[in-house]
Design an enzyme around this catalytic site. Sequence first.
Site, PDB file in Angstrom:
ATOM      1  N   GLU A 128      47.604  49.730  59.991  1.00  0.00           N
ATOM      2  CA  GLU A 128      48.385  50.936  60.280  1.00  0.00           C
ATOM      3  C   GLU A 128      47.735  52.119  59.586  1.00  0.00           C
ATOM      4  OE1 GLU A 128      52.148  50.234  58.418  1.00  0.00           O
ATOM      5  OE2 GLU A 128      52.229  48.142  59.067  1.00  0.00           O
ATOM      6  N   LYS A 130      47.319  55.067  57.172  1.00  0.00           N
ATOM      7  CA  LYS A 130      47.989  55.378  55.910  1.00  0.00           C
ATOM      8  C   LYS A 130      48.312  56.876  55.929  1.00  0.00           C
ATOM      9  CE  LYS A 130      47.604  54.695  50.920  1.00  0.00           C
ATOM     10  NZ  LYS A 130      48.167  55.979  50.542  1.00  0.00           N
ATOM     11  N   ASP A 132      49.457  60.454  54.857  1.00  0.00           N
ATOM     12  CA  ASP A 132      49.383  61.154  53.578  1.00  0.00           C
ATOM     13  C   ASP A 132      50.535  62.158  53.467  1.00  0.00           C
ATOM     14  OD1 ASP A 132      48.485  61.884  51.132  1.00  0.00           O
ATOM     15  OD2 ASP A 132      46.742  63.017  51.841  1.00  0.00           O
ATOM     16  N   TYR A 240      57.429  52.479  58.311  1.00  0.00           N
ATOM     17  CA  TYR A 240      56.427  51.405  58.239  1.00  0.00           C
ATOM     18  C   TYR A 240      56.819  50.240  57.333  1.00  0.00           C
ATOM     19  CZ  TYR A 240      55.232  54.347  54.223  1.00  0.00           C
ATOM     20  OH  TYR A 240      55.289  55.094  53.085  1.00  0.00           O
ATOM     21  N   LYS A 328      40.936  53.035  51.906  1.00  0.00           N
ATOM     22  CA  LYS A 328      40.934  54.497  51.903  1.00  0.00           C
ATOM     23  C   LYS A 328      39.656  55.052  52.533  1.00  0.00           C
ATOM     24  CE  LYS A 328      43.363  56.505  48.913  1.00  0.00           C
ATOM     25  NZ  LYS A 328      44.268  56.506  47.790  1.00  0.00           N
ATOM     26  N   CYS A 433      31.177  83.297  23.765  1.00  0.00           N
ATOM     27  CA  CYS A 433      32.323  82.516  24.229  1.00  0.00           C
ATOM     28  C   CYS A 433      33.406  83.450  24.784  1.00  0.00           C
ATOM     29  CB  CYS A 433      32.880  81.705  23.071  1.00  0.00           C
ATOM     30  SG  CYS A 433      34.456  80.917  23.425  1.00  0.00           S
ATOM     31  N   CYS A 436      36.592  83.395  22.360  1.00  0.00           N
ATOM     32  CA  CYS A 436      36.642  83.931  20.995  1.00  0.00           C
ATOM     33  C   CYS A 436      35.523  84.925  20.684  1.00  0.00           C
ATOM     34  CB  CYS A 436      36.625  82.793  19.964  1.00  0.00           C
ATOM     35  SG  CYS A 436      35.019  82.011  19.816  1.00  0.00           S
ATOM     36  N   CYS A 457      30.292  76.947  22.617  1.00  0.00           N
ATOM     37  CA  CYS A 457      30.747  78.008  21.730  1.00  0.00           C
ATOM     38  C   CYS A 457      30.452  77.587  20.295  1.00  0.00           C
ATOM     39  CB  CYS A 457      32.249  78.189  21.928  1.00  0.00           C
ATOM     40  SG  CYS A 457      33.037  79.124  20.620  1.00  0.00           S
ATOM     41  N   CYS A 463      37.814  79.487  17.253  1.00  0.00           N
ATOM     42  CA  CYS A 463      37.942  79.633  18.696  1.00  0.00           C
ATOM     43  C   CYS A 463      39.295  79.089  19.164  1.00  0.00           C
ATOM     44  CB  CYS A 463      36.816  78.887  19.401  1.00  0.00           C
ATOM     45  SG  CYS A 463      36.932  79.002  21.187  1.00  0.00           S
TER      46      CYS A 463
HETATM   47  S1  IVH Z   1      53.404  50.097  52.929  1.00  0.00           S
HETATM   48  C1  IVH Z   1      54.927  47.611  49.361  1.00  0.00           C
HETATM   49  N1  IVH Z   1      52.376  51.410  54.931  1.00  0.00           N
HETATM   50  O1  IVH Z   1      51.049  54.799  50.705  1.00  0.00           O
HETATM   51  C2  IVH Z   1      54.097  48.530  50.174  1.00  0.00           C
HETATM   52  N2  IVH Z   1      52.586  52.555  52.871  1.00  0.00           N
HETATM   53  O2  IVH Z   1      49.605  53.938  48.329  1.00  0.00           O
HETATM   54  C3  IVH Z   1      54.854  49.672  50.732  1.00  0.00           C
HETATM   55  N3  IVH Z   1      51.871  54.879  52.925  1.00  0.00           N
HETATM   56  O3  IVH Z   1      53.825  54.524  48.597  1.00  0.00           O
HETATM   57  C4  IVH Z   1      54.012  50.681  51.378  1.00  0.00           C
HETATM   58  N4  IVH Z   1      51.321  54.920  55.044  1.00  0.00           N
HETATM   59  O4  IVH Z   1      53.892  56.264  50.479  1.00  0.00           O
HETATM   60  C5  IVH Z   1      52.721  51.466  53.636  1.00  0.00           C
HETATM   61  N5  IVH Z   1      51.556  52.440  56.808  1.00  0.00           N
HETATM   62  C6  IVH Z   1      51.888  52.505  55.537  1.00  0.00           C
HETATM   63  C7  IVH Z   1      51.742  53.670  54.762  1.00  0.00           C
HETATM   64  C8  IVH Z   1      52.099  53.648  53.433  1.00  0.00           C
HETATM   65  C9  IVH Z   1      51.410  55.616  53.940  1.00  0.00           C
HETATM   66  C10 IVH Z   1      52.029  55.375  51.545  1.00  0.00           C
HETATM   67  C11 IVH Z   1      53.350  55.052  50.915  1.00  0.00           C
HETATM   68  C12 IVH Z   1      53.027  54.226  49.698  1.00  0.00           C
HETATM   69  C13 IVH Z   1      51.604  54.603  49.445  1.00  0.00           C
HETATM   70  C14 IVH Z   1      50.875  53.520  48.699  1.00  0.00           C
END
Ligand code: IVH
Length: 813
Positions: A128, A130, A132, A240, A328, A433, A436, A457, A463
């Site tokens: 899925e 992630k 932000d 999610y 990531k 500096c 100071c 410095c 300072c």
């Molecule tokens: S699962 C126990 N799924 O990422 C695990 N988290 O770094 C629960 N986040 O705190 C999180 N997309 O805020 C999950 N598809 C996704 C996500 C997701 C974003 C965020 C969430 C979490 C953080 C962890």
Amino acid sequence: MPARSNAEIDSLTEASAKARHAALSAEIAEADRLYHGEDAPEITDADYDALRRELEEIEARFPDLAGTGEVSASVGAKPSSRFEKVRHAVPMLSLGNAFADEEVEDFVARVRRFLNQPDGEPLAFTAEPKIDGLSLSLRYERGRLVTAATRGDGEVGENVTANARTVDDIPETLSGKGWPDVLEVRGEVYLSHADFAGINARQEADGKPAFANPRNAAAGSLRQKDAAITASRPLHFFAYAWGEVSEPVAPTQFATLEKFRDWGLSVNPLTVRCTSAADLIAHYEKIGRQRADLGYDIDGVVYKVDDLALQKRLGFVSRSPRWALAHKFAAQEAFTTLEGIDIQVGRTGSLNPLARLKPVTVGGVVVSNATLHNEGYVQGVGGDGEPIREGRDIRIGDTVIVVRAGDVIPKVMDVVLDKRPAAAKPFVFPDHCPACGSRAVREINPRTKKLDAIRRCTGGLICPAQGVERLKHFVSRNGFDLEGFGQTYIEVLFEAGLVKQPADLFRLQFEPLKAAIVARREELSAQRRAEGETAPKKPTKKKGEDEDKAITNLLASLDARRTIPLNRLLFALGIRHIGESTAKALAKRFPDMPALQAALAAAAEAQAGPDWLELSAIPRIGPGTRDKLFAEAEPLPGEALKGLSTGARLRARLTSAQGEALLTHYETTDAADAALERAMTQVPGDAYHLLADDGEIGPVATDSLIQFFAEPHNAGAVAALLSQVTTEPMAAAATVTAFAGKTVVFTGTLEKMTRSEAKATAERLGAKVSGSVSAKTDLVVAGPGAGSKLKDAEKHGVKVISEEDWLAMLAEA
Ligand code: IVH
């Protein structure tokens, strides 16, 4: 500004009401900014609410004022007070991170190993995006939304239900059927790029600070006290995960998300099921390619074991599930213009260049500042482990590449020379500096003989940017050993302006000292109250007495240090390159500070000049050649050289390889000869050698001392200190005691003296104090709590005595 009562408002004239309204609304705006923008409130909730109420009352009496000023009571719903806390029925956890593909393979292998599943057997994962944003937990009871809570610390979050109800993607009631009576849906609140831009445009038009990135803007919007503001911000939500459920929803992660969708919740459409690490990585790459066009920020892909029964077996390692991984995206890069370079002074005196950039989005985050590490880095000659960009310095006006990796501060990674404006000039670092005004210098690294990448410095003691760190060093154990001043007191006294330099410590008086400590305590408890903790009980009379006693003790401990061995004072000053052993070497040579300072003044006079130093740094011309070159005893050779300049005759003494090196450096023979001639008059003199050639002191410490005392601020601070304290000669190590030449180890807690005192005493009697026990140890002094060292002593058959025995031995010695 305390809020006023109704009666006071009633008596306001129109003009004064207008002024008061403007002042109040500015103060509220500032409080809002600190609370929402920076999450760093400076006033309590109660005070904030009082200001808001007064604003409302003024607007009620003078309706014309409504809508004027930075904020207004009449816009939107009545703001609620700061959020209530909600304890999550099931904690909200975090995820383990990975960047490299191998880590994904390791993850899959780890899961298989844990489940004892051979490679051949099918094992499904979801992948899925992630998102932000910020996570939110929605509690539905009988299909109705009852609470919405932020993550908080994972255990306790903030109740933002009223705000969450304004988000379109969050249904008030679940649709369809089959949902459990209790269902906590978890997911991410986020803003689209377009809406983020719109919000920032409005912020700017209203004269309010822009949000740094969509995530901050989403958090700021959701955590509004005024739900009407949240309603005006087009927040979105993706579900999610889940917390408490009264009955299972589905057997897999994927099927659960489908159910969520059936019930009217929004689920990210890019979620897929995969069956191998290769599949997961392929999906990650696909999402990575789509990333820029999604219209909202994602910072990676989350993999989860699909089968919930397997998830349960896998469980958690500390606060992250063993069944999930966040893969990531790598650092993001962007091009932008370097608009300026600011210099910040670090706590150790380093001059740190900070790039002021034309704001640019790097991986969804607006970046307007980035680090440039240090002077060497700006010049392109390396520094801080960063690559050397030979001949590619960074100039104001340049187009630069900015990178951002995870939460790390953005940095300027490189410069695009093709785009350099013709007028761009090399950036010149200040040689003083900015904090100071003392000189700021780059040292020659004594090891590599290269110019240090960092400019520092030299203001040391005076300072303000370095003040606290210097003072902490001053009172530390091997310095003035003022235990009671600990690290906190110094900060309090520095901030209160009572102690700016070491001498100030010895001028402290009872009353101001007490006032500063009391003020700090009250500040701390006010802070705790503002954070919602229960206030500690009012100090009792007894507590007040204890405090007086503590302050008396502090002052007594200062008095006890008014006479101090010279070496300790020297070490305490925190002069660069003057550690404990150099301080001792100096104290061995000089009876007191005036003697040392006189020797330093003479050494400074006799210090080598810049041309001599430059010559010394030329490859192939070692110290031997250099010294021979200028040795007066050796007359310049022969008749053949008559008529030549002194420089040329000096050059004739070099081998041809050395001559070439010299020419490479100075470019022309004339320049080389002139430089040689100048260098000849800059040879360091005897007074310099006296210190620099002392095997224990050496040139590095000598140069550093000269530089320190050349700074009038520093000399002044030392003079001020010496008007308060007297030095005594370093206690000479007696050679003929029972301890002479013996190696002693202290372990466990000593009750009668501090470790450093015990060490000093032993050394005074000629013993060597070591930190570990070996066959060479002669004696172990063990206090309560002694552990492994005691065992080592037994192993090596070393004599062990108690602190009391030790004191008895001392008395004899
Ligand atoms: S699962 C126990 N799924 O990422 C695990 N988290 O770094 C629960 N986040 O705190 C999180 N997309 O805020 C999950 N598809 C996704 C996500 C997701 C974003 C965020 C969430 C979490 C953080 C962890």
